[in-house]
Design a protein around this motif. Structure first.
Motif, PDB file in Angstrom:
ATOM      1  N   GLY A  78     -39.690 -83.646  61.310  1.00 31.91           N
ATOM      2  CA  GLY A  78     -38.848 -82.864  61.817  1.00 31.91           C
ATOM      3  C   GLY A  78     -39.300 -81.443  62.087  1.00 31.91           C
ATOM      4  N   ARG A  79     -38.487 -80.598  61.388  1.00 31.13           N
ATOM      5  CA  ARG A  79     -38.843 -79.154  61.421  1.00 31.13           C
ATOM      6  C   ARG A  79     -39.874 -78.600  60.292  1.00 31.13           C
ATOM      7  NH1 ARG A  79     -35.002 -76.221  60.378  1.00 31.13           N
ATOM      8  NH2 ARG A  79     -33.456 -77.568  59.697  1.00 31.13           N
ATOM      9  N   LEU A  80     -40.163 -79.541  59.619  1.00 31.99           N
ATOM     10  CA  LEU A  80     -41.115 -79.495  58.156  1.00 31.99           C
ATOM     11  C   LEU A  80     -42.628 -79.813  58.533  1.00 31.99           C
ATOM     12  CD1 LEU A  80     -38.706 -80.788  55.407  1.00 31.99           C
ATOM     13  CD2 LEU A  80     -38.742 -78.480  56.243  1.00 31.99           C
ATOM     14  N   THR A  81     -43.340 -78.909  58.070  1.00 37.26           N
ATOM     15  CA  THR A  81     -44.876 -79.267  58.062  1.00 37.26           C
ATOM     16  C   THR A  81     -45.280 -78.827  56.541  1.00 37.26           C
ATOM     17  OG1 THR A  81     -44.953 -78.780  60.361  1.00 37.26           O
ATOM     18  CG2 THR A  81     -46.954 -78.639  59.236  1.00 37.26           C
ATOM     19  N   SER A  82     -46.007 -79.513  55.956  1.00 36.08           N
ATOM     20  CA  SER A  82     -46.599 -79.388  54.679  1.00 36.08           C
ATOM     21  C   SER A  82     -48.498 -79.400  54.805  1.00 36.08           C
ATOM     22  CB  SER A  82     -46.174 -80.450  53.577  1.00 36.08           C
ATOM     23  OG  SER A  82     -46.689 -80.071  52.316  1.00 36.08           O
ATOM     24  N   THR A  83     -48.944 -78.465  54.214  1.00 37.48           N
ATOM     25  CA  THR A  83     -50.219 -78.532  54.171  1.00 37.48           C
ATOM     26  C   THR A  83     -50.818 -78.374  53.028  1.00 37.48           C
ATOM     27  OG1 THR A  83     -50.499 -77.702  56.521  1.00 37.48           O
ATOM     28  CG2 THR A  83     -52.346 -77.434  54.957  1.00 37.48           C
ATOM     29  N   THR A  84     -51.456 -79.205  52.335  1.00 37.02           N
ATOM     30  CA  THR A  84     -51.942 -79.023  50.954  1.00 37.02           C
ATOM     31  C   THR A  84     -53.451 -78.941  50.951  1.00 37.02           C
ATOM     32  OG1 THR A  84     -50.089 -80.403  50.052  1.00 37.02           O
ATOM     33  CG2 THR A  84     -52.065 -80.284  48.893  1.00 37.02           C
ATOM     34  N   VAL A  85     -54.053 -77.981  50.360  1.00 36.22           N
ATOM     35  CA  VAL A  85     -55.532 -77.874  50.100  1.00 36.22           C
ATOM     36  C   VAL A  85     -55.763 -78.246  48.911  1.00 36.22           C
ATOM     37  CG1 VAL A  85     -57.613 -76.405  50.619  1.00 36.22           C
ATOM     38  CG2 VAL A  85     -55.572 -76.278  52.225  1.00 36.22           C
ATOM     39  N   THR A  86     -56.481 -79.332  48.679  1.00 38.21           N
ATOM     40  CA  THR A  86     -56.386 -79.852  47.249  1.00 38.21           C
ATOM     41  C   THR A  86     -57.357 -78.913  46.458  1.00 38.21           C
ATOM     42  OG1 THR A  86     -55.971 -82.273  48.110  1.00 38.21           O
ATOM     43  CG2 THR A  86     -57.050 -81.971  45.861  1.00 38.21           C
ATOM     44  N   LYS A  87     -58.569 -78.842  47.147  1.00 35.96           N
ATOM     45  CA  LYS A  87     -59.707 -77.976  46.385  1.00 35.96           C
ATOM     46  C   LYS A  87     -59.064 -76.597  45.875  1.00 35.96           C
ATOM     47  CE  LYS A  87     -63.662 -80.184  48.212  1.00 35.96           C
ATOM     48  NZ  LYS A  87     -64.995 -79.897  49.201  1.00 35.96           N
ATOM     49  N   GLU A  88     -58.385 -76.015  46.778  1.00 37.48           N
ATOM     50  CA  GLU A  88     -57.856 -74.690  46.529  1.00 37.48           C
ATOM     51  C   GLU A  88     -56.454 -74.814  45.645  1.00 37.48           C
ATOM     52  OE1 GLU A  88     -57.752 -72.068  50.164  1.00 37.48           O
ATOM     53  OE2 GLU A  88     -59.683 -72.849  50.542  1.00 37.48           O
ATOM     54  N   ARG A  89     -55.966 -75.806  45.217  1.00 36.44           N
ATOM     55  CA  ARG A  89     -54.779 -76.277  44.570  1.00 36.44           C
ATOM     56  C   ARG A  89     -53.724 -75.304  45.029  1.00 36.44           C
ATOM     57  NH1 ARG A  89     -58.104 -75.383  38.966  1.00 36.44           N
ATOM     58  NH2 ARG A  89     -59.446 -77.174  39.228  1.00 36.44           N
ATOM     59  N   ARG A  90     -53.284 -75.607  46.191  1.00 41.07           N
ATOM     60  CA  ARG A  90     -52.111 -74.893  46.914  1.00 41.07           C
ATOM     61  C   ARG A  90     -51.835 -75.954  47.990  1.00 41.07           C
ATOM     62  NH1 ARG A  90     -53.696 -72.730  51.855  1.00 41.07           N
ATOM     63  NH2 ARG A  90     -55.823 -72.303  52.221  1.00 41.07           N
ATOM     64  N   SER A  91     -50.478 -75.724  48.172  1.00 37.60           N
ATOM     65  CA  SER A  91     -49.426 -76.465  49.225  1.00 37.60           C
ATOM     66  C   SER A  91     -48.675 -75.505  49.795  1.00 37.60           C
ATOM     67  CB  SER A  91     -48.959 -77.472  48.546  1.00 37.60           C
ATOM     68  OG  SER A  91     -48.173 -78.281  49.581  1.00 37.60           O
ATOM     69  N   SER A  92     -48.355 -75.609  51.057  1.00 36.48           N
ATOM     70  CA  SER A  92     -47.227 -74.821  51.866  1.00 36.48           C
ATOM     71  C   SER A  92     -46.298 -75.855  52.570  1.00 36.48           C
ATOM     72  CB  SER A  92     -48.122 -73.832  52.622  1.00 36.48           C
ATOM     73  OG  SER A  92     -48.649 -74.519  53.890  1.00 36.48           O
ATOM     74  N   LEU A  93     -45.033 -75.143  52.537  1.00 35.78           N
ATOM     75  CA  LEU A  93     -44.159 -76.008  53.342  1.00 35.78           C
ATOM     76  C   LEU A  93     -43.615 -75.014  54.404  1.00 35.78           C
ATOM     77  CD1 LEU A  93     -42.176 -78.411  53.767  1.00 35.78           C
ATOM     78  CD2 LEU A  93     -40.531 -77.048  52.266  1.00 35.78           C
ATOM     79  N   HIS A  94     -43.799 -75.132  55.669  1.00 37.26           N
ATOM     80  CA  HIS A  94     -43.248 -74.412  56.765  1.00 37.26           C
ATOM     81  C   HIS A  94     -42.424 -75.038  57.557  1.00 37.26           C
ATOM     82  CE1 HIS A  94     -43.858 -71.675  60.251  1.00 37.26           C
ATOM     83  NE2 HIS A  94     -43.297 -72.771  60.990  1.00 37.26           N
ATOM     84  N   ILE A  95     -41.018 -74.301  57.333  1.00 36.82           N
ATOM     85  CA  ILE A  95     -39.752 -74.701  57.960  1.00 36.82           C
ATOM     86  C   ILE A  95     -39.657 -73.799  59.579  1.00 36.82           C
ATOM     87  CG2 ILE A  95     -37.240 -74.859  57.861  1.00 36.82           C
ATOM     88  CD1 ILE A  95     -37.860 -74.494  54.775  1.00 36.82           C
ATOM     89  N   SER A  96     -39.674 -74.590  60.650  1.00 34.10           N
ATOM     90  CA  SER A  96     -39.511 -73.798  61.652  1.00 34.10           C
ATOM     91  C   SER A  96     -37.878 -73.739  62.111  1.00 34.10           C
ATOM     92  CB  SER A  96     -40.431 -74.666  63.034  1.00 34.10           C
ATOM     93  OG  SER A  96     -39.855 -75.887  63.340  1.00 34.10           O
ATOM     94  N   SER A  97     -37.961 -72.682  62.944  1.00 33.94           N
ATOM     95  CA  SER A  97     -36.250 -72.563  63.532  1.00 33.94           C
ATOM     96  C   SER A  97     -35.156 -72.756  62.508  1.00 33.94           C
ATOM     97  CB  SER A  97     -35.954 -73.516  64.671  1.00 33.94           C
ATOM     98  OG  SER A  97     -36.883 -73.212  65.631  1.00 33.94           O
ATOM     99  N   SER A  98     -35.468 -72.072  61.316  1.00 30.84           N
ATOM    100  CA  SER A  98     -34.211 -72.238  60.262  1.00 30.84           C
ATOM    101  C   SER A  98     -32.814 -72.169  60.837  1.00 30.84           C
ATOM    102  CB  SER A  98     -34.571 -71.124  59.205  1.00 30.84           C
ATOM    103  OG  SER A  98     -34.421 -69.901  59.741  1.00 30.84           O
ATOM    104  N   GLN A  99     -32.137 -73.073  60.077  1.00 33.78           N
ATOM    105  CA  GLN A  99     -30.615 -73.034  60.222  1.00 33.78           C
ATOM    106  C   GLN A  99     -29.870 -72.965  58.976  1.00 33.78           C
ATOM    107  OE1 GLN A  99     -30.254 -77.142  61.517  1.00 33.78           O
ATOM    108  NE2 GLN A  99     -31.639 -76.994  63.342  1.00 33.78           N
ATOM    109  N   THR A 100     -28.745 -72.583  59.203  1.00 43.07           N
ATOM    110  CA  THR A 100     -27.957 -72.191  58.025  1.00 43.07           C
ATOM    111  C   THR A 100     -27.677 -73.319  56.745  1.00 43.07           C
ATOM    112  OG1 THR A 100     -25.841 -72.945  59.137  1.00 43.07           O
ATOM    113  CG2 THR A 100     -26.488 -70.440  59.136  1.00 43.07           C
TER     114      THR A 100
END
Lengths: 116, 109
Positions: free
Chosen positions: B57-79
């Motif tokens: 849907g409007r969610l995208t997650s990117t995980t960079v294992t070697k750098e031990r980080r993950s992000s969650l991107h929410i596009s076109s946020s809604q209330t």
């Protein structure tokens, strides 16, 4: 479709009184089951997990116990409540071992417990 | 033991704006899952993404294992996106996830 029920929805109990919280999963055979606790404003913590009937592993010691009397049922209990037991209790299930790539946990609606 | 840090602690947006949530962890993760916790407390699984990029849907997650980080991107946020977003990590396949404290998101109309 699988459903997960928790009971009761909310409880107000006195310090020193007993407690029993329940969780039932329907539509899945032999799920892995988990109990979690979250203090108000706090971090979610896993308390117990069970991979089969009659077997429960403790993760965090909070003077609580858990049992799995049936494949689809998980019970959390204590004989004497403490003020520190207040919070939000969540039951969860997973089909695969949580820790395997892409395995997911699914949560019930939770029980809010207030100890006075 | 495993430590999970989420940032920012809180985020306020106007409807339609995008959100970027971060999750950093101290040990290699064999499993990583993003959850949404409603103001009432219930948890909903959003994405399971221990490595790479995953969309729903409007969610995208990117995980960079070697750098031990993950992000969650929410596009076109809604209330209705308002609530707390939690990141959970397992680092040993041992049934014991460690949760972050979460990012509280408020989306104004």
């Amino acid at each position: 479709a699988q459903t997960i029920h928790q009971w009761p929805v909310a409880e107000i109990k006195a310090v020193g009184s007993p407690l029993s919280l329940g969780c039932t999963i329907k539509g899945k055979s032999s799920p892995n089951l988990y109990w979690y606790w979250q203090a108000t404003g706090g971090t979610l913590q896993q308390l117990f997990y069970s991979i089969t009937v009659g077997q429960v592993e403790s993760v965090v010691q909070l003077n609580l116990s858990a049992s799995r009397p049936k494949d689809d049922q998980f019970i959390l209990s204590t004989e004497k409540l403490l003020l520190s037991h207040s919070g939000f209790y969540l039951c969860a299930w997973s089909l695969e071992v949580w820790g395997n790539n892409y395995a997911e946990q699914f949560f019930g609606p939770g029980t809010r417990l207030t100890v006075l | 033991g495993q430590q999970v840090q989420q940032s920012p602690a809180s985020l306020v947006l106007q409807e339609g704006e995008n959100a970027e949530l971060q999750c950093n962890f101290s040990s290699t993760a064999t499993q990583l899952q993003w959850f949404y916790q409603s103001p009432g407390g219930s948890l909903v699984s959003l994405l399971s993404n221990p490595s790479g990029t995953k969309h729903t849907g409007r969610l995208t997650s990117t995980t960079v294992t070697k750098e031990r980080r993950s992000s969650l991107h929410i596009s076109s946020s809604q209330t209705t996106d308002s609530g707390t977003y939690l990141c959970a990590i397992d680092s040993g396949g041992n049934y014991k996830p460690t949760f972050g404290k979460g990012t509280s998101l408020v989306v104004h109309p």
